[in-house]
Design a protein around this motif. Structure first.
Motif, PDB file in Angstrom:
ATOM      1  N   ALA A  19       0.348   5.310  21.146  1.00 35.87           N
ATOM      2  CA  ALA A  19      -1.100   5.513  21.176  1.00 35.87           C
ATOM      3  C   ALA A  19      -1.438   6.960  20.844  1.00 35.87           C
ATOM      4  CB  ALA A  19      -1.653   5.143  22.563  1.00 35.87           C
ATOM      5  N   ALA A  20      -0.666   7.882  21.429  1.00 31.07           N
ATOM      6  CA  ALA A  20      -0.910   9.298  21.167  1.00 31.07           C
ATOM      7  C   ALA A  20      -0.641   9.624  19.709  1.00 31.07           C
ATOM      8  CB  ALA A  20      -0.027  10.157  22.071  1.00 31.07           C
ATOM      9  N   HIS A  21       0.441   9.022  19.175  1.00 30.46           N
ATOM     10  CA  HIS A  21       0.794   9.271  17.778  1.00 30.46           C
ATOM     11  C   HIS A  21      -0.291   8.747  16.845  1.00 30.46           C
ATOM     12  CE1 HIS A  21       3.417  10.177  14.446  1.00 30.46           C
ATOM     13  NE2 HIS A  21       3.324   8.934  14.005  1.00 30.46           N
ATOM     14  N   ALA A  22      -0.828   7.557  17.198  1.00 32.16           N
ATOM     15  CA  ALA A  22      -1.881   6.966  16.374  1.00 32.16           C
ATOM     16  C   ALA A  22      -3.117   7.856  16.371  1.00 32.16           C
ATOM     17  CB  ALA A  22      -2.224   5.570  16.878  1.00 32.16           C
ATOM     18  N   GLN A  23      -3.405   8.465  17.540  1.00 27.55           N
ATOM     19  CA  GLN A  23      -4.566   9.327  17.643  1.00 27.55           C
ATOM     20  C   GLN A  23      -4.389  10.594  16.799  1.00 27.55           C
ATOM     21  OE1 GLN A  23      -5.068   9.943  21.814  1.00 27.55           O
ATOM     22  NE2 GLN A  23      -5.790   7.864  22.217  1.00 27.55           N
ATOM     23  N   GLU A  24      -3.159  10.975  16.562  1.00 29.20           N
ATOM     24  CA  GLU A  24      -2.901  12.179  15.773  1.00 29.20           C
ATOM     25  C   GLU A  24      -3.209  11.968  14.292  1.00 29.20           C
ATOM     26  OE1 GLU A  24       1.145  13.169  16.431  1.00 29.20           O
ATOM     27  OE2 GLU A  24       0.898  13.561  18.559  1.00 29.20           O
ATOM     28  N   LEU A  25      -3.189  10.720  13.832  1.00 25.98           N
ATOM     29  CA  LEU A  25      -3.439  10.430  12.426  1.00 25.98           C
ATOM     30  C   LEU A  25      -4.913  10.663  12.105  1.00 25.98           C
ATOM     31  CD1 LEU A  25      -1.379   7.143  11.946  1.00 25.98           C
ATOM     32  CD2 LEU A  25      -0.687   9.476  11.409  1.00 25.98           C
ATOM     33  N   ILE A  39      -5.142   0.309  -6.805  1.00 25.72           N
ATOM     34  CA  ILE A  39      -3.917  -0.147  -6.153  1.00 25.72           C
ATOM     35  C   ILE A  39      -3.115   0.977  -5.508  1.00 25.72           C
ATOM     36  CG2 ILE A  39      -2.552  -0.055  -8.287  1.00 25.72           C
ATOM     37  CD1 ILE A  39      -2.255  -2.583  -5.345  1.00 25.72           C
ATOM     38  N   ALA A  40      -3.121   2.176  -6.077  1.00 22.79           N
ATOM     39  CA  ALA A  40      -2.320   3.264  -5.503  1.00 22.79           C
ATOM     40  C   ALA A  40      -2.816   3.655  -4.116  1.00 22.79           C
ATOM     41  CB  ALA A  40      -2.321   4.474  -6.433  1.00 22.79           C
ATOM     42  N   PHE A  41      -4.123   3.523  -3.863  1.00 26.52           N
ATOM     43  CA  PHE A  41      -4.637   3.783  -2.513  1.00 26.52           C
ATOM     44  C   PHE A  41      -3.979   2.830  -1.513  1.00 26.52           C
ATOM     45  CE2 PHE A  41      -8.877   5.212  -4.542  1.00 26.52           C
ATOM     46  CZ  PHE A  41      -8.503   6.537  -4.524  1.00 26.52           C
ATOM     47  N   TYR A  42      -3.870   1.563  -1.907  1.00 30.98           N
ATOM     48  CA  TYR A  42      -3.304   0.540  -1.018  1.00 30.98           C
ATOM     49  C   TYR A  42      -1.799   0.728  -0.850  1.00 30.98           C
ATOM     50  CZ  TYR A  42      -7.715  -1.978  -0.892  1.00 30.98           C
ATOM     51  OH  TYR A  42      -9.037  -2.319  -0.681  1.00 30.98           O
ATOM     52  N   ILE A  43      -1.113   1.073  -1.916  1.00 30.03           N
ATOM     53  CA  ILE A  43       0.330   1.317  -1.817  1.00 30.03           C
ATOM     54  C   ILE A  43       0.589   2.479  -0.859  1.00 30.03           C
ATOM     55  CG2 ILE A  43       2.404   2.039  -3.073  1.00 30.03           C
ATOM     56  CD1 ILE A  43       1.223   0.700  -5.575  1.00 30.03           C
ATOM     57  N   ALA A  44      -0.215   3.526  -0.985  1.00 27.28           N
ATOM     58  CA  ALA A  44      -0.035   4.712  -0.127  1.00 27.28           C
ATOM     59  C   ALA A  44      -0.196   4.366   1.350  1.00 27.28           C
ATOM     60  CB  ALA A  44      -1.032   5.795  -0.528  1.00 27.28           C
ATOM     61  N   GLU A  45      -1.115   3.460   1.640  1.00 27.44           N
ATOM     62  CA  GLU A  45      -1.324   3.053   3.035  1.00 27.44           C
ATOM     63  C   GLU A  45      -0.242   2.069   3.479  1.00 27.44           C
ATOM     64  OE1 GLU A  45      -3.259   2.487   6.842  1.00 27.44           O
ATOM     65  OE2 GLU A  45      -3.129   4.099   5.370  1.00 27.44           O
ATOM     66  N   LYS A  46       0.024   1.056   2.662  1.00 24.91           N
ATOM     67  CA  LYS A  46       0.965  -0.008   3.037  1.00 24.91           C
ATOM     68  C   LYS A  46       2.392   0.508   3.192  1.00 24.91           C
ATOM     69  CE  LYS A  46      -1.532  -3.948   2.813  1.00 24.91           C
ATOM     70  NZ  LYS A  46      -1.571  -4.966   3.881  1.00 24.91           N
ATOM     71  N   ARG A  47       2.793   1.444   2.364  1.00 20.83           N
ATOM     72  CA  ARG A  47       4.171   1.935   2.405  1.00 20.83           C
ATOM     73  C   ARG A  47       4.335   3.167   3.296  1.00 20.83           C
ATOM     74  NH1 ARG A  47       6.356   0.756  -3.827  1.00 20.83           N
ATOM     75  NH2 ARG A  47       6.352  -1.516  -3.577  1.00 20.83           N
ATOM     76  N   GLY A  48       3.288   3.513   4.006  1.00 21.27           N
ATOM     77  CA  GLY A  48       3.394   4.580   4.999  1.00 21.27           C
ATOM     78  C   GLY A  48       3.364   5.989   4.443  1.00 21.27           C
ATOM     79  N   TYR A  49       2.978   6.146   3.172  1.00 20.88           N
ATOM     80  CA  TYR A  49       2.952   7.484   2.591  1.00 20.88           C
ATOM     81  C   TYR A  49       1.835   8.342   3.192  1.00 20.88           C
ATOM     82  CZ  TYR A  49       6.031   5.351  -0.906  1.00 20.88           C
ATOM     83  OH  TYR A  49       7.059   4.691  -1.540  1.00 20.88           O
ATOM     84  N   LEU A  50       0.695   7.716   3.473  1.00 20.30           N
ATOM     85  CA  LEU A  50      -0.385   8.445   4.136  1.00 20.30           C
ATOM     86  C   LEU A  50       0.020   8.821   5.559  1.00 20.30           C
ATOM     87  CD1 LEU A  50      -3.520   6.465   2.894  1.00 20.30           C
ATOM     88  CD2 LEU A  50      -2.998   8.861   2.426  1.00 20.30           C
ATOM     89  N   LYS A  51       0.656   7.886   6.250  1.00 21.10           N
ATOM     90  CA  LYS A  51       1.093   8.145   7.628  1.00 21.10           C
ATOM     91  C   LYS A  51       2.066   9.311   7.677  1.00 21.10           C
ATOM     92  CE  LYS A  51       2.899   5.739  11.718  1.00 21.10           C
ATOM     93  NZ  LYS A  51       3.436   4.454  12.228  1.00 21.10           N
ATOM     94  N   GLY A  54       0.347  12.385   8.062  1.00 19.58           N
ATOM     95  CA  GLY A  54      -0.547  12.482   9.218  1.00 19.58           C
ATOM     96  C   GLY A  54      -1.918  11.889   8.975  1.00 19.58           C
ATOM     97  N   LEU A  55      -1.993  10.952   8.019  1.00 18.16           N
ATOM     98  CA  LEU A  55      -3.270  10.365   7.632  1.00 18.16           C
ATOM     99  C   LEU A  55      -3.227   8.846   7.733  1.00 18.16           C
ATOM    100  CD1 LEU A  55      -3.796  12.456   4.352  1.00 18.16           C
ATOM    101  CD2 LEU A  55      -4.682  12.996   6.629  1.00 18.16           C
ATOM    102  N   ARG A  56      -4.377   8.250   7.835  1.00 19.00           N
ATOM    103  CA  ARG A  56      -4.506   6.790   7.751  1.00 19.00           C
ATOM    104  C   ARG A  56      -5.749   6.468   6.949  1.00 19.00           C
ATOM    105  NH1 ARG A  56      -8.376   4.732  11.258  1.00 19.00           N
ATOM    106  NH2 ARG A  56      -7.517   2.640  11.041  1.00 19.00           N
ATOM    107  N   ALA A  57      -5.701   5.337   6.227  1.00 10.45           N
ATOM    108  CA  ALA A  57      -6.817   4.959   5.364  1.00 10.45           C
ATOM    109  C   ALA A  57      -7.780   4.029   6.074  1.00 10.45           C
ATOM    110  CB  ALA A  57      -6.293   4.271   4.110  1.00 10.45           C
ATOM    111  N   GLU A  58      -9.050   4.243   5.822  1.00 11.96           N
ATOM    112  CA  GLU A  58     -10.097   3.298   6.218  1.00 11.96           C
ATOM    113  C   GLU A  58     -10.875   2.987   4.951  1.00 11.96           C
ATOM    114  OE1 GLU A  58     -14.256   3.690   8.537  1.00 11.96           O
ATOM    115  OE2 GLU A  58     -12.516   4.059   9.822  1.00 11.96           O
TER     116      GLU A  58
END
Length: 340
Positions: A19-25, A39-51, A54-58
């Protein structure tokens, strides 16, 4: 009993850590139109590149890139994808802070995902054999002030024609197939996967890929003014994005999505667009995306000059006012050379 308590305590600690880690994103709000260039936006999120950055996509869906301009300007969106249209330059002139920061999709030799399509009966009969034969014809582009206006202009120049030699009409991509079917138009600047659907139905022929008369950058990554002020985060986002673009690039083979990892990317395209028939993505010509995010400055300038010629933007509009290549350059440098 003791073991059970220990297990429960470990589970609780694990939950708290997650939970703490998720809040850090940090959440990055991304505007999408759910076209293949997203599609590259989705690949970046799905494959954990944004994570990993330290980022997450909305994701926020829009039915046109033009409708992202206002929320980008207010900071309600951080990033998005659009085209360098007359509307974008005019928005910046009105004080709406936007930045074009990277390539998001090109039509190039071998990967002409956009093309001039012509009604099949006109091609089969020989009525339209060359670009010069567009004279007197009704030709559609997606919207007034769209980059495709400049694309069509270049096609006419290649055929030794002027804008006045054709009847230009404005029809959204989603309605072009029906317009061709009803013979309401003779030709159109269209994009995939609509082109493949037109070919399947038999209403149009892929007459000329854009690269045959104007290799063109059709979409770019946009940042809001607010997001672009946070340089470290802006670079991190593009670093994740370019990792995804490079995955996508490796999946390209012989003008199709047929290389390593293509099955997973095609599945993502189906999920993203809601398409049930995934063969459309196997048959369609995919867009090319520049692995370093480099922009095609030549076509961007050509388009802007044409908008000025039409009086759609002010004469003092410049690329320098809307483009910032430093984010992509920094992200590409951190990633190092791309290996196809």
């Amino acid at each position: 009993m003791i073991l059970a308590r220990v297990a429960a305590a470990l589970a609780a600690l694990s939950f708290l850590w997650l939970a703490a880690h998720a809040q850090e994103l940090r959440t990055v709000k991304i505007g999408v139109v759910n076209l293949s260039t997203d599609i590259a936006f989705y690949i970046a999120e799905k494959r954990g590149y944004l994570k990993a950055e330290g980022l997450r996509a909305e994701f926020a869906y829009f039915d046109s890139g033009a409708k992202m301009i206002l929320p980008l300007g207010t900071g309600d969106l951080d990033a998005g994808g659009g085209a360098a249209s007359a509307g974008l330059y005019n928005a910046v002139d009105r004080g709406i802070e936007l930045r074009i920061v990277a390539d998001k999709g090109m039509s190039v030799d071998g990967y002409d995902y956009k093309a001039l399509v012509v009604r099949k009966d006109l091609v089969d009969s020989g009525a339209v054999k060359s670009l010069a034969d567009l004279k007197g014809r009704k030709v559609a582009v997606v919207a007034q002030g769209a980059a495709d206006e400049s694309v069509l202009h270049q096609a006419l120049l290649k055929g030794a024609l002027k804008d006045a030699d054709i009847d230009r009409v404005y029809i959204p991509f989603s309605q072009q197939l029906v317009a061709l079917q009803n013979k309401g138009i003779d030709a159109a600047i269209a994009g995939e996967p609509d082109i493949t659907q037109m070919l399947r139905v038999g209403v149009a022929a892929r007459f000329a890929g854009l690269s045959t008369f104007y290799a063109h950058e059709a979409a770019q990554v946009l940042y809001s003014g607010k997001f672009s002020q946070d340089k470290p985060t802006g670079v991190k986002f593009l670093k994740a994005y370019l990792r995804a673009v490079r995955d996508y690039d490796r999946a390209l083979q012989n003008g199709k999505l047929a290389g390593p990892g293509s099955d997973e990317i095609i599945a993502m395209l189906g999920e993203m667009t809601g398409a049930k028939d995934l063969t459309i993505f196997r048959d369609a010509v995919p867009p090319y995306m520049e692995p370093n995010g480099a922009l095609n400055m030549t076509t961007l300038q050509t388009d802007l000059d044409y908008f000025k010629e039409l009086g759609l933007v002010k004469k003092d509009a410049t690329l320098a006012r809307v483009i910032d290549r430093s984010f992509a350059e920094a992200a590409a440098a951190q990633l190092g050379p791309h290996q196809k």
